[in-house]
Write a protein that holds these residues in place. Structure first.
Motif, PDB file in Angstrom:
ATOM      1  N   LEU A   1       0.830  -1.211   0.000  1.00  0.00           N
ATOM      2  CA  LEU A   1       0.000   0.000   0.000  1.00  0.00           C
ATOM      3  C   LEU A   1       0.861   1.256   0.000  1.00  0.00           C
ATOM      4  O   LEU A   1       0.519   2.251  -0.654  1.00  0.00           O
ATOM      5  N   GLU A   2       1.964   1.227   0.720  1.00  0.00           N
ATOM      6  CA  GLU A   2       2.860   2.377   0.755  1.00  0.00           C
ATOM      7  C   GLU A   2       3.592   2.538  -0.580  1.00  0.00           C
ATOM      8  O   GLU A   2       3.841   3.662  -1.030  1.00  0.00           O
ATOM      9  N   GLU A   3       3.904   1.414  -1.214  1.00  0.00           N
ATOM     10  CA  GLU A   3       4.542   1.496  -2.528  1.00  0.00           C
ATOM     11  C   GLU A   3       3.562   2.019  -3.578  1.00  0.00           C
ATOM     12  O   GLU A   3       3.954   2.771  -4.483  1.00  0.00           O
ATOM     13  N   LEU A   4       2.315   1.622  -3.477  1.00  0.00           N
ATOM     14  CA  LEU A   4       1.288   2.164  -4.373  1.00  0.00           C
ATOM     15  C   LEU A   4       1.154   3.672  -4.188  1.00  0.00           C
ATOM     16  O   LEU A   4       0.991   4.422  -5.162  1.00  0.00           O
ATOM     17  N   ALA A   5       1.243   4.117  -2.932  1.00  0.00           N
ATOM     18  CA  ALA A   5       1.119   5.544  -2.639  1.00  0.00           C
ATOM     19  C   ALA A   5       2.296   6.346  -3.188  1.00  0.00           C
ATOM     20  O   ALA A   5       2.179   7.548  -3.427  1.00  0.00           O
ATOM     21  N   ARG A   6       3.432   5.686  -3.410  1.00  0.00           N
ATOM     22  CA  ARG A   6       4.568   6.357  -4.039  1.00  0.00           C
ATOM     23  C   ARG A   6       4.292   6.620  -5.522  1.00  0.00           C
ATOM     24  O   ARG A   6       4.802   7.575  -6.108  1.00  0.00           O
ATOM     25  N   VAL A   7       3.490   5.739  -6.126  1.00  0.00           N
ATOM     26  CA  VAL A   7       3.127   5.900  -7.539  1.00  0.00           C
ATOM     27  C   VAL A   7       1.973   6.882  -7.680  1.00  0.00           C
ATOM     28  O   VAL A   7       2.006   7.798  -8.503  1.00  0.00           O
ATOM     29  N   TYR A   8       0.933   6.677  -6.854  1.00  0.00           N
ATOM     30  CA  TYR A   8      -0.231   7.569  -6.840  1.00  0.00           C
ATOM     31  C   TYR A   8      -0.565   7.885  -5.383  1.00  0.00           C
ATOM     32  O   TYR A   8      -0.977   6.993  -4.637  1.00  0.00           O
ATOM     33  N   ALA A   9      -0.399   9.127  -4.994  1.00  0.00           N
ATOM     34  CA  ALA A   9      -0.693   9.527  -3.614  1.00  0.00           C
ATOM     35  C   ALA A   9      -2.186   9.666  -3.366  1.00  0.00           C
ATOM     36  O   ALA A   9      -2.633   9.759  -2.225  1.00  0.00           O
ATOM     37  N   SER A  10      -2.966   9.681  -4.436  1.00  0.00           N
ATOM     38  CA  SER A  10      -4.420   9.798  -4.314  1.00  0.00           C
ATOM     39  C   SER A  10      -5.065   9.246  -5.576  1.00  0.00           C
ATOM     40  O   SER A  10      -4.387   9.009  -6.580  1.00  0.00           O
ATOM     41  N   GLY A  11      -6.365   9.039  -5.496  1.00  0.00           N
ATOM     42  CA  GLY A  11      -7.119   8.662  -6.678  1.00  0.00           C
ATOM     43  C   GLY A  11      -7.386   7.183  -6.863  1.00  0.00           C
ATOM     44  O   GLY A  11      -8.223   6.803  -7.689  1.00  0.00           O
ATOM     45  N   LEU A  12      -6.698   6.332  -6.121  1.00  0.00           N
ATOM     46  CA  LEU A  12      -6.935   4.902  -6.229  1.00  0.00           C
ATOM     47  C   LEU A  12      -8.030   4.465  -5.261  1.00  0.00           C
ATOM     48  O   LEU A  12      -8.090   4.938  -4.115  1.00  0.00           O
ATOM     49  N   LYS A  13      -8.878   3.571  -5.713  1.00  0.00           N
ATOM     50  CA  LYS A  13      -9.867   2.930  -4.849  1.00  0.00           C
ATOM     51  C   LYS A  13      -9.454   1.466  -4.707  1.00  0.00           C
ATOM     52  O   LYS A  13      -9.486   0.707  -5.671  1.00  0.00           O
ATOM     53  N   ILE A  14      -9.057   1.103  -3.503  1.00  0.00           N
ATOM     54  CA  ILE A  14      -8.440  -0.199  -3.268  1.00  0.00           C
ATOM     55  C   ILE A  14      -9.306  -1.034  -2.323  1.00  0.00           C
ATOM     56  O   ILE A  14      -9.736  -0.545  -1.273  1.00  0.00           O
TER      57      ILE A  14
END
Length: 210
Positions: free
Chosen positions: A52-65
């Motif tokens: 989840l933290e690695e995903l946040a490095r790619v997109y800090a917002s906008g993802l629905k997980i």
């Protein structure tokens, strides 16, 4: 409870890095750049939640997980992660018991299918296939008995891993199920395939064609 890592949740990341160094991590991180902006993402068996933290490095917002994890301890650790402004729904269930009306742009199954006996693996594959949109992406990361660099040490290591987890009463599987034929049967296209740790770890990006 089968395929539940509660017993070693607090030590899982350390154990995996002792054996595989960062190969398991890199196999997953390198796929994340292919996630489209604003995607709806299903993560199945995400473990301690570092992804989840690695995903946040790619997109800090906008993802629905939607984060489905059978281990309550793993789920609790995941909830403490910094996933920035992405929306995350945590579901503490085995994937077989998970139901949703959502269809996803991307599905991540990191080291999921190596836990299952073939009958359950096929059932879970069919379930997840139904949750993925046409043209959606499926990120598969798992162990592989790939032909390069010899198979003897991979088979020995895999056998040792299964024996260890069997002693702890964690996993149901006795051998690795090759999921590639099921993806081919359902007309998935391979967009990228990378091998790590001498070919023992396989990271594949599949695209659902229909």
């Amino acid at each position: 409870m089968l395929n539940n890592y509660d017993k070693i949740a607090n030590h899982y990341d350390t154990l995996s890095r002792l054996v595989f160094f960062k190969s398991q991590v890199n196999a997953q991180i390198n796929q994340l750049q292919y996630i489209p902006k604003g995607s709806t993402v299903l993560i199945v068996g995400g473990g301690t939640g570092w992804i989840l933290e690695e995903l946040a490095r790619v997109y800090a917002s906008g993802l629905k997980i939607v984060y489905v994890e059978i281990s309550a301890k793993m789920t609790a650790l995941s909830q403490k992660r910094n996933y920035q402004d992405n929306q995350v729904e945590f579901v503490n269930l085995g994937i077989e018991d998970f139901e949703t009306n959502i269809t996803f742009d991307v599905i991540l199954t990191p080291f999921l299918f190596d836990n299952f006996a073939e009958q359950r693996a096929v059932k879970v594959f069919g379930q997840l296939n139904g949750y993925l949109k046409t043209d959606g992406l499926w990120f598969l990361v798992d162990f592989s008995l790939h032909k390069t660099n010899g198979n003897w040490w991979k088979r020995l290591l895999l056998k040792s891993m299964y024996r260890f987890f069997k002693l702890l009463g964690i996993v149901e599987a006795n051998h690795l199920v090759d999921m590639n034929p099921y993806f081919l049967k359902w007309a998935y296209q391979i967009l990228e395939l990378r091998l790590y740790y001498g070919g023992f770890i396989k990271a594949v990006i599949f695209k659902k064609i229909k």
